[in-house]
Structure formats: structure tokens, C-alpha cells
Design a protein around this motif. Sequence first.
Motif, PDB file in Angstrom:
ATOM      1  N   LYS A   1      27.861 150.720  72.668  1.00 58.64           N
ATOM      2  CA  LYS A   1      28.316 151.034  71.255  1.00 58.64           C
ATOM      3  C   LYS A   1      29.128 151.884  71.318  1.00 58.64           C
ATOM      4  CE  LYS A   1      26.661 152.653  66.907  1.00 58.64           C
ATOM      5  NZ  LYS A   1      25.380 153.223  66.032  1.00 58.64           N
ATOM      6  N   ALA A   2      30.385 151.721  70.647  1.00 57.49           N
ATOM      7  CA  ALA A   2      31.545 152.760  70.572  1.00 57.49           C
ATOM      8  C   ALA A   2      32.136 152.775  69.076  1.00 57.49           C
ATOM      9  CB  ALA A   2      32.592 152.449  71.485  1.00 57.49           C
ATOM     10  N   ASN A   3      32.988 153.683  68.838  1.00 52.09           N
ATOM     11  CA  ASN A   3      33.549 153.700  67.719  1.00 52.09           C
ATOM     12  C   ASN A   3      35.197 153.845  67.707  1.00 52.09           C
ATOM     13  OD1 ASN A   3      35.011 155.812  65.377  1.00 52.09           O
ATOM     14  ND2 ASN A   3      32.767 155.296  64.746  1.00 52.09           N
ATOM     15  N   ILE A   4      35.680 152.829  67.274  1.00 50.32           N
ATOM     16  CA  ILE A   4      37.385 152.605  67.230  1.00 50.32           C
ATOM     17  C   ILE A   4      37.705 153.716  66.121  1.00 50.32           C
ATOM     18  CG2 ILE A   4      39.196 151.449  66.597  1.00 50.32           C
ATOM     19  CD1 ILE A   4      37.619 148.706  67.427  1.00 50.32           C
ATOM     20  N   THR A   5      38.609 154.440  66.870  1.00 49.57           N
ATOM     21  CA  THR A   5      39.146 155.741  65.925  1.00 49.57           C
ATOM     22  C   THR A   5      40.479 155.701  65.558  1.00 49.57           C
ATOM     23  OG1 THR A   5      39.463 157.227  67.909  1.00 49.57           O
ATOM     24  CG2 THR A   5      37.314 157.225  66.698  1.00 49.57           C
ATOM     25  N   ASP A   6      41.293 154.593  66.408  1.00 48.57           N
ATOM     26  CA  ASP A   6      42.468 154.658  66.163  1.00 48.57           C
ATOM     27  C   ASP A   6      43.095 153.157  66.803  1.00 48.57           C
ATOM     28  OD1 ASP A   6      45.209 155.127  65.308  1.00 48.57           O
ATOM     29  OD2 ASP A   6      45.399 156.928  66.503  1.00 48.57           O
ATOM     30  N   CYS A   7      44.396 152.795  66.480  1.00 45.00           N
ATOM     31  CA  CYS A   7      44.955 151.717  67.157  1.00 45.00           C
ATOM     32  C   CYS A   7      46.400 152.038  67.249  1.00 45.00           C
ATOM     33  CB  CYS A   7      44.797 150.398  66.164  1.00 45.00           C
ATOM     34  SG  CYS A   7      45.588 149.144  66.862  1.00 45.00           S
ATOM     35  N   ILE A   8      46.524 152.455  68.454  1.00 45.42           N
ATOM     36  CA  ILE A   8      47.991 152.770  68.865  1.00 45.42           C
ATOM     37  C   ILE A   8      48.856 151.892  69.687  1.00 45.42           C
ATOM     38  CG2 ILE A   8      49.009 154.822  70.465  1.00 45.42           C
ATOM     39  CD1 ILE A   8      46.191 156.066  70.159  1.00 45.42           C
ATOM     40  N   LYS A   9      50.072 151.878  69.089  1.00 46.93           N
ATOM     41  CA  LYS A   9      51.040 150.902  69.754  1.00 46.93           C
ATOM     42  C   LYS A   9      51.568 151.572  71.133  1.00 46.93           C
ATOM     43  CE  LYS A   9      54.631 148.309  69.724  1.00 46.93           C
ATOM     44  NZ  LYS A   9      54.464 146.852  70.194  1.00 46.93           N
ATOM     45  N   VAL A  10      51.391 150.489  72.107  1.00 51.89           N
ATOM     46  CA  VAL A  10      51.483 151.082  73.407  1.00 51.89           C
ATOM     47  C   VAL A  10      53.137 151.098  73.758  1.00 51.89           C
ATOM     48  CG1 VAL A  10      51.330 150.402  75.959  1.00 51.89           C
ATOM     49  CG2 VAL A  10      49.648 149.875  74.379  1.00 51.89           C
ATOM     50  N   ASP A  11      53.549 152.356  73.937  1.00 53.42           N
ATOM     51  CA  ASP A  11      54.887 152.816  74.174  1.00 53.42           C
ATOM     52  C   ASP A  11      54.881 153.675  75.296  1.00 53.42           C
ATOM     53  OD1 ASP A  11      53.941 155.175  73.148  1.00 53.42           O
ATOM     54  OD2 ASP A  11      55.154 155.238  71.372  1.00 53.42           O
ATOM     55  N   ASN A  12      55.926 154.336  75.736  1.00 55.22           N
ATOM     56  CA  ASN A  12      56.232 155.021  76.826  1.00 55.22           C
ATOM     57  C   ASN A  12      55.269 156.504  76.601  1.00 55.22           C
ATOM     58  OD1 ASN A  12      57.373 153.393  78.180  1.00 55.22           O
ATOM     59  ND2 ASN A  12      59.760 153.906  77.734  1.00 55.22           N
ATOM     60  N   LYS A  13      55.302 156.916  75.478  1.00 51.56           N
ATOM     61  CA  LYS A  13      54.577 158.118  75.289  1.00 51.56           C
ATOM     62  C   LYS A  13      53.147 157.716  75.573  1.00 51.56           C
ATOM     63  CE  LYS A  13      53.171 161.359  71.566  1.00 51.56           C
ATOM     64  NZ  LYS A  13      53.219 161.713  69.986  1.00 51.56           N
ATOM     65  N   LEU A  14      52.496 156.835  75.080  1.00 52.26           N
ATOM     66  CA  LEU A  14      51.308 156.559  75.394  1.00 52.26           C
ATOM     67  C   LEU A  14      50.931 156.205  76.975  1.00 52.26           C
ATOM     68  CD1 LEU A  14      48.183 156.039  74.517  1.00 52.26           C
ATOM     69  CD2 LEU A  14      48.624 153.620  73.992  1.00 52.26           C
ATOM     70  N   ARG A  15      51.899 155.453  77.699  1.00 54.72           N
ATOM     71  CA  ARG A  15      51.996 155.425  78.949  1.00 54.72           C
ATOM     72  C   ARG A  15      51.937 156.623  79.653  1.00 54.72           C
ATOM     73  NH1 ARG A  15      55.101 150.960  77.370  1.00 54.72           N
ATOM     74  NH2 ARG A  15      54.250 149.038  77.815  1.00 54.72           N
ATOM     75  N   ASN A  16      52.553 157.570  79.218  1.00 52.75           N
ATOM     76  CA  ASN A  16      52.623 159.059  79.930  1.00 52.75           C
ATOM     77  C   ASN A  16      51.071 159.620  79.809  1.00 52.75           C
ATOM     78  OD1 ASN A  16      55.230 158.685  81.049  1.00 52.75           O
ATOM     79  ND2 ASN A  16      56.154 159.609  79.171  1.00 52.75           N
ATOM     80  N   ILE A  17      50.509 159.439  78.795  1.00 55.88           N
ATOM     81  CA  ILE A  17      49.254 159.871  78.411  1.00 55.88           C
ATOM     82  C   ILE A  17      48.277 159.478  79.137  1.00 55.88           C
ATOM     83  CG2 ILE A  17      47.109 160.267  76.753  1.00 55.88           C
ATOM     84  CD1 ILE A  17      49.618 160.467  74.677  1.00 55.88           C
ATOM     85  N   LEU A  18      48.300 158.156  79.391  1.00 55.33           N
ATOM     86  CA  LEU A  18      47.205 157.277  80.296  1.00 55.33           C
ATOM     87  C   LEU A  18      47.586 157.723  81.681  1.00 55.33           C
ATOM     88  CD1 LEU A  18      47.510 153.796  78.561  1.00 55.33           C
ATOM     89  CD2 LEU A  18      45.704 155.664  78.278  1.00 55.33           C
ATOM     90  N   ALA A  19      48.899 157.981  82.166  1.00 58.10           N
ATOM     91  CA  ALA A  19      49.116 158.057  83.433  1.00 58.10           C
ATOM     92  C   ALA A  19      48.538 159.666  83.973  1.00 58.10           C
ATOM     93  CB  ALA A  19      50.628 157.994  83.721  1.00 58.10           C
ATOM     94  N   GLN A  20      48.661 160.477  82.892  1.00 65.07           N
ATOM     95  CA  GLN A  20      47.918 161.894  83.042  1.00 65.07           C
ATOM     96  C   GLN A  20      46.368 161.828  83.250  1.00 65.07           C
ATOM     97  OE1 GLN A  20      49.621 164.273  80.288  1.00 65.07           O
ATOM     98  NE2 GLN A  20      51.610 164.297  81.311  1.00 65.07           N
ATOM     99  N   LYS A  21      45.906 160.811  82.195  1.00 61.24           N
ATOM    100  CA  LYS A  21      44.466 160.735  82.358  1.00 61.24           C
ATOM    101  C   LYS A  21      43.768 160.060  83.675  1.00 61.24           C
ATOM    102  CE  LYS A  21      43.308 160.214  77.392  1.00 61.24           C
ATOM    103  NZ  LYS A  21      42.406 161.404  77.329  1.00 61.24           N
ATOM    104  N   ASP A  22      44.297 159.016  83.887  1.00 61.18           N
ATOM    105  CA  ASP A  22      43.664 158.001  85.115  1.00 61.18           C
ATOM    106  C   ASP A  22      44.743 157.047  85.491  1.00 61.18           C
ATOM    107  OD1 ASP A  22      42.377 156.736  86.947  1.00 61.18           O
ATOM    108  OD2 ASP A  22      40.471 157.256  85.956  1.00 61.18           O
ATOM    109  N   PRO A  23      45.634 157.446  86.620  1.00 61.27           N
ATOM    110  CA  PRO A  23      46.723 156.412  86.801  1.00 61.27           C
ATOM    111  C   PRO A  23      46.188 155.062  87.514  1.00 61.27           C
ATOM    112  CG  PRO A  23      46.948 158.438  88.303  1.00 61.27           C
ATOM    113  CD  PRO A  23      45.989 158.571  87.117  1.00 61.27           C
ATOM    114  N   ILE A  24      45.174 155.262  88.184  1.00 60.83           N
ATOM    115  CA  ILE A  24      44.447 153.945  88.545  1.00 60.83           C
ATOM    116  C   ILE A  24      43.839 153.229  87.729  1.00 60.83           C
ATOM    117  CG2 ILE A  24      42.637 153.243  90.370  1.00 60.83           C
ATOM    118  CD1 ILE A  24      43.039 155.962  91.832  1.00 60.83           C
ATOM    119  N   LEU A  25      42.979 153.658  86.752  1.00 61.03           N
ATOM    120  CA  LEU A  25      42.181 153.044  85.729  1.00 61.03           C
ATOM    121  C   LEU A  25      43.418 152.099  84.790  1.00 61.03           C
ATOM    122  CD1 LEU A  25      39.372 152.137  84.185  1.00 61.03           C
ATOM    123  CD2 LEU A  25      39.889 154.432  82.968  1.00 61.03           C
TER     124      LEU A  25
END
Length: 137
Positions: free
Chosen positions: A65-89
Motif C-alpha cells: 500500500k502506498a500514497n500517490i502524492t504527486d504526478c510529475i512530468k519526466v523532464d531533465n530536472k526530474l532525471r537529475n533528481i533521480l540520478a542523484q537518488k539512485d542511478p542504477i534503479l
Amino acid sequence: MKVLTIKQPWATLIAKGYKEYEFRTWKTKYRGDILIHAGKSIDKKALDRFKNLNLEYPVGQIIAKANITDCIKVDNKLRNILAQKDPILYKGVINKTSNDWDGYGFKLENIQEIEPIYINGKLNLWNYEGEIHAKKD
């Protein structure tokens, strides 16, 4: 309650708290509680990438069970955030350019494993009306 069917290993990676975003080509205005259903499809390349985690990847069942808190357009800003969080995942999303893939990231929070509920999945968001129980260790 709303349910989202997700291929393995991605469903288990969400249930275990590794993955905070689920990606889709469509956006949703829905915010709130959601159940994570491990579909019967398996992403075999991704499964191999995470074999070092020694996790089980059940199929055909609601597992979290989880909670959807947002729906974010995948753009380069989000890609950079994800790369810092976990580049393998997040490798598959990070390595795509805006021209390659037009999609959205569903931000998932308050993720909790639940006792498995064996049920067939469906496309898009779908409803489950039965009871859910926290996972017993």
C-alpha cells in the motif's frame, strides 16, 4: 481502493522501499492511497540488474500500500533528481532524453508491505473492494 499493476521486479522494489516513483506514459490527477499489484509480467533484464538484493518477486498479487502524492512530468530536472537518488534503479528513465520518452512519474510515499492478496491485475488504475492487512513478520 485504487490499485496499480506493475511488472516485477519494480513492484517489489516499491514494496521494499527502494523505488519512490512509478513511471507511466499517462498522467493521473488521483492523489491518495493506492495498492501495488505485482503483475504476472516480468522485466527479465531489470530482474538480473537487482539479483544482488536477494529479494523474492511474487506475481499475480497485491503486495503493498502506498500514497500517490504527486504526478510529475519526466523532464531533465526530474532525471537529475533521480540520478542523484539512485542511478542504477532509475537507469531506464535517466538515460532517455525528452525526445525519446514522454511520460510521468507518480511520486509514492508512506509505502507499507501488506499480506498478499492473490488477484489478476488490470490496466490503468483499477478498484479493489476487499480487506487489506498489514504484513506480519
